[in-house]
Design a protein around this motif. Structure first.
Motif, PDB file in Angstrom:
ATOM      1  N   THR A  50       3.151  13.574 -11.594  1.00 49.05           N
ATOM      2  CA  THR A  50       3.510  14.502 -12.662  1.00 49.05           C
ATOM      3  C   THR A  50       3.251  15.947 -12.270  1.00 49.05           C
ATOM      4  O   THR A  50       2.286  16.250 -11.567  1.00 49.05           O
ATOM      5  N   ASN A  51       4.129  16.828 -12.713  1.00 48.70           N
ATOM      6  CA  ASN A  51       3.986  18.266 -12.495  1.00 48.70           C
ATOM      7  C   ASN A  51       3.393  18.897 -13.745  1.00 48.70           C
ATOM      8  O   ASN A  51       3.958  18.753 -14.835  1.00 48.70           O
ATOM      9  N   GLU A 101       0.836  -1.197   0.000  1.00 42.45           N
ATOM     10  CA  GLU A 101       0.000   0.000   0.000  1.00 42.45           C
ATOM     11  C   GLU A 101       0.874   1.252   0.000  1.00 42.45           C
ATOM     12  O   GLU A 101       1.811   1.375   0.782  1.00 42.45           O
ATOM     13  N   LEU A 102       0.550   2.168  -0.896  1.00 46.25           N
ATOM     14  CA  LEU A 102       1.236   3.447  -0.969  1.00 46.25           C
ATOM     15  C   LEU A 102       0.276   4.551  -0.544  1.00 46.25           C
ATOM     16  O   LEU A 102      -0.900   4.540  -0.922  1.00 46.25           O
ATOM     17  N   LYS A 103       0.771   5.480   0.247  1.00 45.56           N
ATOM     18  CA  LYS A 103      -0.031   6.636   0.631  1.00 45.56           C
ATOM     19  C   LYS A 103       0.728   7.892   0.232  1.00 45.56           C
ATOM     20  O   LYS A 103       1.847   8.129   0.676  1.00 45.56           O
ATOM     21  N   PHE A 104       0.112   8.693  -0.626  1.00 46.05           N
ATOM     22  CA  PHE A 104       0.729   9.903  -1.153  1.00 46.05           C
ATOM     23  C   PHE A 104       0.131  11.118  -0.450  1.00 46.05           C
ATOM     24  O   PHE A 104      -1.083  11.198  -0.248  1.00 46.05           O
ATOM     25  N   LYS A 105       0.994  12.068  -0.074  1.00 54.59           N
ATOM     26  CA  LYS A 105       0.523  13.323   0.513  1.00 54.59           C
ATOM     27  C   LYS A 105       1.236  14.481  -0.159  1.00 54.59           C
ATOM     28  O   LYS A 105       2.468  14.511  -0.238  1.00 54.59           O
ATOM     29  N   PHE A 106       0.459  15.434  -0.650  1.00 57.07           N
ATOM     30  CA  PHE A 106       1.008  16.620  -1.310  1.00 57.07           C
ATOM     31  C   PHE A 106       1.191  17.716  -0.268  1.00 57.07           C
ATOM     32  O   PHE A 106       0.276  18.053   0.481  1.00 57.07           O
ATOM     33  N   LEU A 107       2.423  18.301  -0.239  1.00 65.65           N
ATOM     34  CA  LEU A 107       2.756  19.295   0.774  1.00 65.65           C
ATOM     35  C   LEU A 107       2.901  20.707   0.210  1.00 65.65           C
ATOM     36  O   LEU A 107       3.274  21.627   0.938  1.00 65.65           O
ATOM     37  N   GLY A 108       2.619  20.892  -1.070  1.00 64.74           N
ATOM     38  CA  GLY A 108       2.696  22.219  -1.662  1.00 64.74           C
ATOM     39  C   GLY A 108       3.958  22.427  -2.469  1.00 64.74           C
ATOM     40  O   GLY A 108       4.946  21.713  -2.340  1.00 64.74           O
ATOM     41  N   LYS A 109       3.913  23.465  -3.349  1.00 67.37           N
ATOM     42  CA  LYS A 109       4.976  23.686  -4.323  1.00 67.37           C
ATOM     43  C   LYS A 109       5.163  22.384  -5.095  1.00 67.37           C
ATOM     44  O   LYS A 109       4.192  21.847  -5.638  1.00 67.37           O
ATOM     45  N   SER A 110       6.372  21.814  -5.145  1.00 69.05           N
ATOM     46  CA  SER A 110       6.520  20.503  -5.805  1.00 69.05           C
ATOM     47  C   SER A 110       6.942  19.436  -4.801  1.00 69.05           C
ATOM     48  O   SER A 110       7.544  18.428  -5.157  1.00 69.05           O
ATOM     49  N   PRO A 142      -0.117   4.445 -17.156  1.00 71.76           N
ATOM     50  CA  PRO A 142       0.035   4.164 -15.716  1.00 71.76           C
ATOM     51  C   PRO A 142      -1.300   3.787 -15.087  1.00 71.76           C
ATOM     52  O   PRO A 142      -2.357   4.255 -15.506  1.00 71.76           O
ATOM     53  N   LYS A 143      -1.238   2.948 -14.039  1.00 70.63           N
ATOM     54  CA  LYS A 143      -2.472   2.550 -13.357  1.00 70.63           C
ATOM     55  C   LYS A 143      -3.092   3.719 -12.599  1.00 70.63           C
ATOM     56  O   LYS A 143      -4.319   3.846 -12.522  1.00 70.63           O
ATOM     57  N   GLU A 144      -2.237   4.558 -11.996  1.00 73.04           N
ATOM     58  CA  GLU A 144      -2.705   5.724 -11.243  1.00 73.04           C
ATOM     59  C   GLU A 144      -1.883   6.941 -11.650  1.00 73.04           C
ATOM     60  O   GLU A 144      -0.676   6.824 -11.911  1.00 73.04           O
ATOM     61  N   VAL A 145      -2.527   8.096 -11.684  1.00 69.87           N
ATOM     62  CA  VAL A 145      -1.841   9.353 -11.989  1.00 69.87           C
ATOM     63  C   VAL A 145      -2.187  10.367 -10.913  1.00 69.87           C
ATOM     64  O   VAL A 145      -3.363  10.550 -10.570  1.00 69.87           O
ATOM     65  N   ILE A 146      -1.167  11.011 -10.350  1.00 70.07           N
ATOM     66  CA  ILE A 146      -1.372  12.126  -9.429  1.00 70.07           C
ATOM     67  C   ILE A 146      -0.745  13.355 -10.077  1.00 70.07           C
ATOM     68  O   ILE A 146       0.438  13.347 -10.426  1.00 70.07           O
ATOM     69  N   THR A 147      -1.549  14.383 -10.245  1.00 67.25           N
ATOM     70  CA  THR A 147      -1.091  15.604 -10.909  1.00 67.25           C
ATOM     71  C   THR A 147      -0.977  16.712  -9.893  1.00 67.25           C
ATOM     72  O   THR A 147      -1.946  17.046  -9.202  1.00 67.25           O
ATOM     73  N   ILE A 148       0.232  17.276  -9.789  1.00 68.80           N
ATOM     74  CA  ILE A 148       0.454  18.367  -8.847  1.00 68.80           C
ATOM     75  C   ILE A 148       0.731  19.655  -9.603  1.00 68.80           C
ATOM     76  O   ILE A 148       1.261  19.653 -10.712  1.00 68.80           O
TER      77      ILE A 148
END
Length: 241
Positions: free
Chosen positions: A178-179, A2-11, A208-214
């Motif tokens: 991805t940015n 299991e992966l847990k992603f957290k975005f903290l701002g900027k990049s 990709p199976k999942e994409v997170i766009t920041i």
């Protein structure tokens, strides 16, 4: 796994593997005067016990002096050599300067983590060809003690380029981080950066199976781009199974 992603701002973001190993990217806290850019403050618990940091490039929006201060001395750091000037105080850290197409392997808390440097490209106006940037993307392969694996592609700041695809096309990608910079680029002037067309090209070719766009710019620009694409919010967590 299991992966847990957290975005903290900027990049900047944190990726937690099975609540055992934390991988972080691009701690940066300085902003220009008058900027409306928001981020999680460096004293937040999210920055604690990060075992591996991935620095994509040495620019104020990706990595700075204040960002270097949150990296703990027992952390491993992967960066380009241009970031060395910001890491001079990390004498007890494990610092690795990784070039494109090179690989490095770690054992961290029972996980094998393989990191490969992936090309990034930036370009100018319509008559310019993409130029080599002093930046890295990364391909991470995380393998647990049952030989289960996840592959994560971190694009960094790049435009779509066929040479990137040639590096990655034969790998099944579980997660792409991805940015994105623009809705649509003006190819006749200014620097080309990741836009929606390029992002869709990445997704179509790599599947990709999942994409997170920041999105690393200010809040006003964020609201505009959210009319066209879903972005992860600052402080938001997302589970990837």
């Amino acid at each position: 796994m299991e992966l847990k992603f957290k975005f903290l701002g900027k990049s900047c973001w944190i990726l937690d593997i099975d609540n055992k190993v934390k991988i972080g990217s691009n701690p940066s806290f300085n902003v220009k005067k008058g900027s409306d850019t928001k981020f999680i403050e460096p004293h937040d618990e999210a920055f604690k016990n990060v075992k591996l940091w991935l620095i994509t490039e040495c620019t104020p929006n990706s990595f700075d002096e204040e960002g270097a201060k949150v990296i703990e001395l027992d952390s491993k750091i992967i960066a380009r050599k241009e970031c060395g000037k910001l890491l001079r105080d990390k004498k007890n850290s494990n610092i690795y300067f990784l070039d494109w197409f090179k690989k490095i392997e770690f054992e961290i808390k029972g996980y094998k983590i393989i990191v490969e440097g992936v090309p990034t490209y930036k370009g100018g106006g319509f008559l310019s060809s993409p130029i080599l940037g002093k930046a890295n993307g990364y391909l991470l392969t995380v393998i647990d003690n049952e030989n289960k694996r996840k592959r994560i592609y971190v694009t960094g700041e790049t435009i779509y380029q066929e040479n990137i695809i040639k590096t990655l096309i034969y790998y099944p990608i579980d997660l792409m981080i991805t940015n994105i910079e623009n809705i649509k680029n003006n190819y006749f002037s200014g620097e080309k950066t990741m836009d929606l067309v390029m992002l869709n090209s990445f997704i179509r070719t790599l599947n990709p199976k999942e994409v997170i766009t920041i999105f690393s710019k200010g809040e006003k620009a964020r609201k505009e781009i959210q009319k066209y694409i879903e972005l992860i919010e600052i402080g938001e967590e997302k589970n990837i199974y």
